[in-house]
Design an enzyme around this catalytic site. Sequence first.
Site, short mmCIF file in Angstrom:
data_model
loop_
_atom_site.label_atom_id
_atom_site.label_comp_id
_atom_site.label_asym_id
_atom_site.label_seq_id
_atom_site.Cartn_x
_atom_site.Cartn_y
_atom_site.Cartn_z
N GLN A 47 -5.58 2.68 10.07
CA GLN A 47 -6.69 1.87 9.56
C GLN A 47 -6.44 1.54 8.10
O GLN A 47 -5.97 2.38 7.34
CB GLN A 47 -7.99 2.68 9.72
N HIS A 62 -14.99 12.49 -0.84
CA HIS A 62 -15.07 12.34 0.61
C HIS A 62 -13.87 12.94 1.32
O HIS A 62 -12.77 12.96 0.79
CB HIS A 62 -15.16 10.86 0.98
N LYS A 72 -4.66 9.70 3.16
CA LYS A 72 -4.93 8.38 2.58
C LYS A 72 -3.81 7.99 1.62
O LYS A 72 -3.37 8.80 0.81
CB LYS A 72 -6.25 8.38 1.79
N TYR A 132 -6.92 1.23 0.79
CA TYR A 132 -6.32 2.47 1.25
C TYR A 132 -6.06 2.44 2.74
O TYR A 132 -6.82 1.89 3.52
CB TYR A 132 -7.12 3.71 0.84
N GLU A 143 -17.15 13.30 8.95
CA GLU A 143 -17.14 12.99 7.52
C GLU A 143 -18.00 13.98 6.74
O GLU A 143 -19.09 14.36 7.16
CB GLU A 143 -17.69 11.58 7.30
#
Length: 182
Positions: A47, A62, A72, A132, A143
């Site tokens: 993604q 996060h 990331k 990212y 999350e």
Amino acid sequence: MQLVSTLLPGVLLLEPRVFGDERGFFFESFNQRAFDEVVGEHVDFVQDNHSKSRRGVLRGLHYQLPPQAQGKLVRVIEGEVFDVAVDLRRASATYGHWAGVLLSAANKRQVWIPPGFAHGFVTLSETAEFLYKTTDYYSPEHERCIRWNDPELAIDWGYSREPQLSTRDAAAPGFAEAEKGF
């Protein structure tokens, strides 16, 4: 691509080789083979995300819990941010430590933040556009967030005013209370 180590093992600062002349510049922002070589393993990205923030906006800290933890690869294409990673891996010698780097459209740097780290940034310029890649899909049920100004972490964000936060980030638990799972 030049590799610069950070204070956290596994979190890597990547500096691209930029070719510029009077017309502008060119650089490879991502090359799978080169990236895998630098990080020492094959990494699949699933993604891409793009955000834009005004000066003083702080997003983070996060992360996602296993089994949907995310790595990331982050960079800025407009403006400037101070980017932070926090080690959440309980077995790590740097558990609870943080590292921060300045990312900007001008320096073209990228940071690789593997799974097991919380991530956040504060916008230092008038606006900033942040890109990212992630190694797993966004999963709201996995999350989590840690309070940006937790005294135990003592992160120096390099921003002297009170930042703008989302409702979720403002209500985030401290480091000790946050569910980690790594």
